[in-house]
Design an enzyme around this catalytic site. Structure first.
Site, mmCIF file in Angstrom:
data_model
loop_
_atom_site.group_PDB
_atom_site.id
_atom_site.type_symbol
_atom_site.label_atom_id
_atom_site.label_comp_id
_atom_site.label_asym_id
_atom_site.label_seq_id
_atom_site.Cartn_x
_atom_site.Cartn_y
_atom_site.Cartn_z
ATOM 1 C CG ASN A 441 21.774 40.279 86.356
ATOM 2 O OD1 ASN A 441 21.694 41.342 85.762
ATOM 3 N ND2 ASN A 441 21.097 39.198 85.967
ATOM 4 C CD GLU A 442 17.578 40.715 85.083
ATOM 5 O OE1 GLU A 442 17.214 39.534 84.924
ATOM 6 O OE2 GLU A 442 17.592 41.536 84.152
ATOM 7 C CG ASP A 443 20.008 37.305 92.473
ATOM 8 O OD1 ASP A 443 19.830 36.957 91.289
ATOM 9 O OD2 ASP A 443 20.990 36.956 93.136
ATOM 10 C CB SER A 497 22.098 45.677 88.689
ATOM 11 O OG SER A 497 21.787 46.356 87.505
ATOM 12 C CG HIS A 517 18.174 45.297 84.477
ATOM 13 N ND1 HIS A 517 18.585 44.023 84.836
ATOM 14 C CD2 HIS A 517 19.164 46.123 84.891
ATOM 15 C CE1 HIS A 517 19.751 44.086 85.447
ATOM 16 N NE2 HIS A 517 20.126 45.360 85.485
#
Length: 881
Positions: A441-443, A497, A517
């Site tokens: 997630n968002e890395d 993501s 996102h």
């Protein structure tokens, strides 16, 4: 003779701090230290008021847990194996049996099995001592960071110590959750005695689907059997008592093989019972049962059983006129994924019962949602979570547990992650609900923010990635996808993501590719929610708006009546979102009159935030679902948006947050707004948005209303009406559009009625770019009105939607003529003489409504709401009351 027994060591435990001598009893394992300290009254409930601050010392201590258990009877004389199984230890733990170290672990996501037979007391039924010592996670994390100066530990949302620690990342706190660094045996501890055991089962299959022909499943069953077995029996039990039985003997080896990896011949199953997502078909599940049989052909040495569902899943990423698509096709049918993101349902994980998991998934299903995304900063969820998704038809987007950090790649870390990923893919791969594994997630967003090295096209050497400033690419694009391929060959893997196929991986939202996102709502530019229709993407996997819970929930965690006001110390403490004071007040102030909040105190302010959240989320779901389009047009490439997942479904503690249902499972109005937007047939209406807050002259004039002509909202009106459908057949109906005065409740012009044929599995445009002509009006001069669209089938209204003039604060709401009355057992009827915005019943735990947070339009059918769980009258309000 006990051939295979499992004894869960749930009672008889005690615990203590390393600085204390006295051991205290533990009520039950699984547990964690905060639960046990609260049980003894040694710490307050950190969910109340600001008491989270009073328990921070717990995470700084070393904690001991111990129990005793007898040596299993006859285990030695019969040559049985004796294992201790730790399904999950949180997190840095040293385990001793009779004072001998048998295990040291550092990953809460990993199960451990330890052979302890030779360490147990010689006499059967003699007592043995099991002790587990848990070291502080934060301290150990800082020690690891110091030990690896070759890595730049970049960690967002929290401090740096979480980066190298394989523990639920949200335990360090997040912008919706508290800092509660737990420790303890958070999953069951078991003593297992066996001669033979089945350590792994797997069904690999392909589904062949051809138009006009019955589907065919070709499957292969694998079973790994440890210990002697003369025969393996596999049964695949399908609905309708259809059973496939496979047997394989190993007669050449006396007593059976000591280890056996069994693979069946390929099975061909015609017209199999398929598993479908909710709303598209039944959720058929088969039972796979594997048994190992002794040489006598009768004695069952071991047995394993699991549910299996047959479905074909494709992630469709095709070039089209909008860029590259991103949507799921299930069993040959395109599926719009409407749902929510999921965080752990409690900061104290052992508190989440199987029934509570079921309640959450039922809430999803009841709300017309068909997908849930398990976010990468929490945990690989309980089997009960996925079983409920299987049974209720909820698709699962499953993140691996990496979130908002640049993770290290030193050898021990990679080894631990490898074990973690292998175990959890194996544990979960049989669930038909899981349709995608996602690396993080968002890395990837850290690449742009910190100018990290990432050359997707030119650098394809995984070993070189380890030497870059973004070494975690090795995890997401080499390690994890290869594990998924090996353990679950047909599974779909997505590196992160958001991620856009290597072309879009950063902070900038790319609406043409991958998933996005969308945080220019609330975060980033904090744009008006009315702009959401222009802020989408090929798949919106996060977006959201903060809102307060209902009054009853607020009173449960704000115990001091003097603190029950918006902006109090306690209320601010339970809203962890960064600069929430400015952002929430700005959004409320842009849309509503402050006097409406001031008049009714905390409950009134909470109500306005709830209406704000409902309006924003409904706008996103309606507009982006409208972009689902229809593959019958535009050359088969009209799936402009393949899905929408709100951030977030739930809370891990009582909070003011983005959740659409609070910690107590009490639904906010936004939940119902999404439910209406995701109905199988849903009508939508929108009007041209006059941005009264941005760029009236140039980029320097942002957030300035002084030079905007507000009269344009009265005279420059264009509107659209459409119908979306998830049905797989066309439907004939009627759409009616009314134009109702906010002031009087009368129609300002004649209504529009259109016969429509609603196209299957897509969007049907009814009215596009229609200009409202005041020359056709029946009122003497322009005034504010709502546009009310309704869809009718066979004389019954099945869906409606309302478009209000923006901003609401410019409207007057004199007496609305609202009447609320009971009309039967569990039924209440709500009517109004003039349009009503945001009618909300104040919900509380244990009360169930089938609708809430709706608008009221006069001269329409009365709004009837079903309720259960109370005989009392529910408080209610609406905007401007």
């Amino acid at each position: 003779m006990t051939l295979h027994s499992v004894h869960t060591l749930s009672t008889g435990w005690e615990f203590k701090c390393d600085t204390d001598e006295k051991w205290l009893p533990v009520a039950e394992v699984p547990t964690n230290v905060h639960i046990d300290l609260m049980h003894h009254g040694l710490i307050p409930d950190p969910f109340e008021d600001t008491k989270e601050l009073e328990v921070s010392w717990v995470a700084e201590r070393t904690w001991h847990y111990r129990t005793t258990f007898p040596t299993p009877s006859d285990a030695r004389t019969n040559g049985a194996n004796i294992d201790l199984v730790f399904e999950g230890l949180d997190t840095f733990a040293t385990v001793t049996v009779n004072d001998r170290v048998v295990l040291e672990c550092d990953n809460m996501f990993v199960e451990h099995r330890v052979s302890v037979g030779e360490l147990l007391a010689a006499e059967t039924e003699a007592e043995n001592t099991l002790e587990i010592v848990f070291a502080p996670a934060r301290r150990r994390g800082l020690e690891i960071v110091a030990a690896h100066p070759e890595h730049d530990f970049i960690v967002h949302q929290t401090e740096v110590s979480r980066g190298p620690v394989r523990k639920a990342q949200c335990h360090w706190g997040w912008d919706w959750g508290p800092i509660l660094l737990t420790c303890g045996p958070w999953k069951p501890v078991k003593l297992e005695t066996y001669v033979s055991r089945i350590q792994d089962t797997r069904v690999n299959y392909d589904i062949h689907i051809s138009q006009g022909a019955q589907p065919v499943v070709e499957a292969t069953v694998h079973a790994d059997v440890l210990g002697p077995a003369a025969e393996v029996v596999v049964e695949l039990i399908m609905p309708g008592e259809r059973v496939v039985t496979l047997r394989d003997r190993n007669g050449d080896v006396p007593g059976g093989a000591s280890s056996w990896s069994y693979t069946s011949a390929k099975l061909s199953i015609e017209d199999p019972p398929l598993w479908w997502p909710r709303g598209y078909g039944p959720q058929h599940l088969c039972q796979l049962r594997v048994r190992s049989i002794a040489g006598d052909g009768v004695t069952i040495l071991a047995e394993a059983q699991q549910a299996v569902g047959f479905r074909k899943v494709e992630l469709i990423q095709e070039e089209d006129q909008f860029g590259r698509s991103f949507f799921f096709r299930i069993n040959g049918v395109d599926v719009f994924s409407g749902g929510s993101c999921w965080i752990p349902a409690d900061s104290f994980l052992p508190h989440i019962s199987n029934q509570r998991y079921r309640d959450w998934i039922e809430l999803l299903a009841e709300g017309n949602q068909n997908m849930v995304r398990v976010w990468g900063g929490g945990i690989y969820e309980s089997d009960a979570f996925y079983a409920a998704c299987d049974e209720l038809g909820i698709l699962v987007w499953q993140d691996f547990m990496f979130a908002c950090a640049s993770y290290p790649t030193y050898p021990d870390f990679l080894a631990s992650v490898t074990t973690e990923a292998q175990q959890n893919v194996r544990r979960l791969r049989h669930h038909p609900s899981i349709v995608l594994w996602c690396g993080n997630n968002e890395d990837y967003q850290l690449i742009e923010r910190y100018n990290l090295e990432y050359n997707f096209e030119s650098d394809k050497d995984p070993l070189s990635w380890l030497k870059s400033t973004f070494p975690a690419r090795y995890i997401y694009e080499y390690l994890l996808p290869n594990i998924v391929k090996a353990e679950s060959p047909s599974a779909i893997y997505h590196p992160g993501s958001p991620w856009g196929n290597g072309t879009s991986t950063t902070l900038k939202v790319d609406p043409t590719v991958g998933d996005v996102h969308q945080w220019d709502l609330w975060n980033g530019e904090a744009r008006p929610w009315q702009q959401l229709p222009q802020m989408g993407g090929r798949f919106v996997s996060e977006f959201g708006m903060v809102a307060y819970p209902h009054a009853d929930s607020l009173e449960r965690f704000v115990t001091d009546p003097a603190e029950r006001y918006a902006g109090s110390r306690t209320m601010d403490f339970h809203n962890k979102a960064v600069v929430h004071e400015r952002r929430l007040l700005a959004y409320v102030g842009e849309n509503f009159r402050t006097e409406w909040a001031a008049a009714g105190g905390l409950a009134a302010f909470a109500h306005l935030t709830q209406v704000l959240q409902a309006d924003a989320l409904a706008a996103g779901y309606r507009a982006w679902r409208r972009q689902w389009g229809s593959r019958q047009g535009d050359g088969g490439g009209a799936r402009r948006c393949g899905g929408v997942l709100v951030w977030q479904l739930n809370d891990c503690w009582p909070a003011v947050s983005w959740a659409i249902a609070d910690y107590y499972l009490v639904k906010k109005p936004a939940y119902y707004a999404i439910k209406r937007a995701l109905a199988p047939l849903a009508v939508g209406v929108s009007r041209k948005f006059h941005d009264w807050t941005t760029r009236p002259a140039d980029e320097l004039w942002r957030r300035n209303t002084g030079h905007v002509d507000p009269r344009r909202a009265l005279t420059d009106i264009r509107f659209d009406v459409w119908v979306v459908s998830s049905r797989l057949e066309s439907v004939r109906g009627k759409v009616r559009v009314r134009f109702v005065s906010v002031r009087t409740g009368q129609e300002v012009r004649q209504s529009i009625e259109k016969e429509v044929e609603v196209q299957p599995n897509g969007c049907t445009e009814v009215l596009e770019g229609c200009e409202f002509d005041w020359g056709e009006a029946v009122v003497p001069e322009p005034e504010h009105f709502v546009i009310y669209a309704s869809l009718w089938l066979d004389g019954a209204q099945v869906s409606s939607d309302t478009s209000w003039p923006d901003p609401i604060k410019y409207l007057d709401f004199p007496d609305r003529g609202v009447e609320v009355k009971r009309v039967g057992q569990g039924l209440v009827e709500v009517t109004a003489k003039r349009p009503v915005k945001g009618f909300v019943f104040s919900e509380r735990s244990g009360v169930h409504l089938d609708d809430n947070g709706f608008d009221l339009i006069p001269q329409e059918e009365p709004k009837v709401v079903r309720f259960e769980g109370t005989t009392e009258e529910l408080a209610w309000t609406f905007v401007g009351r």
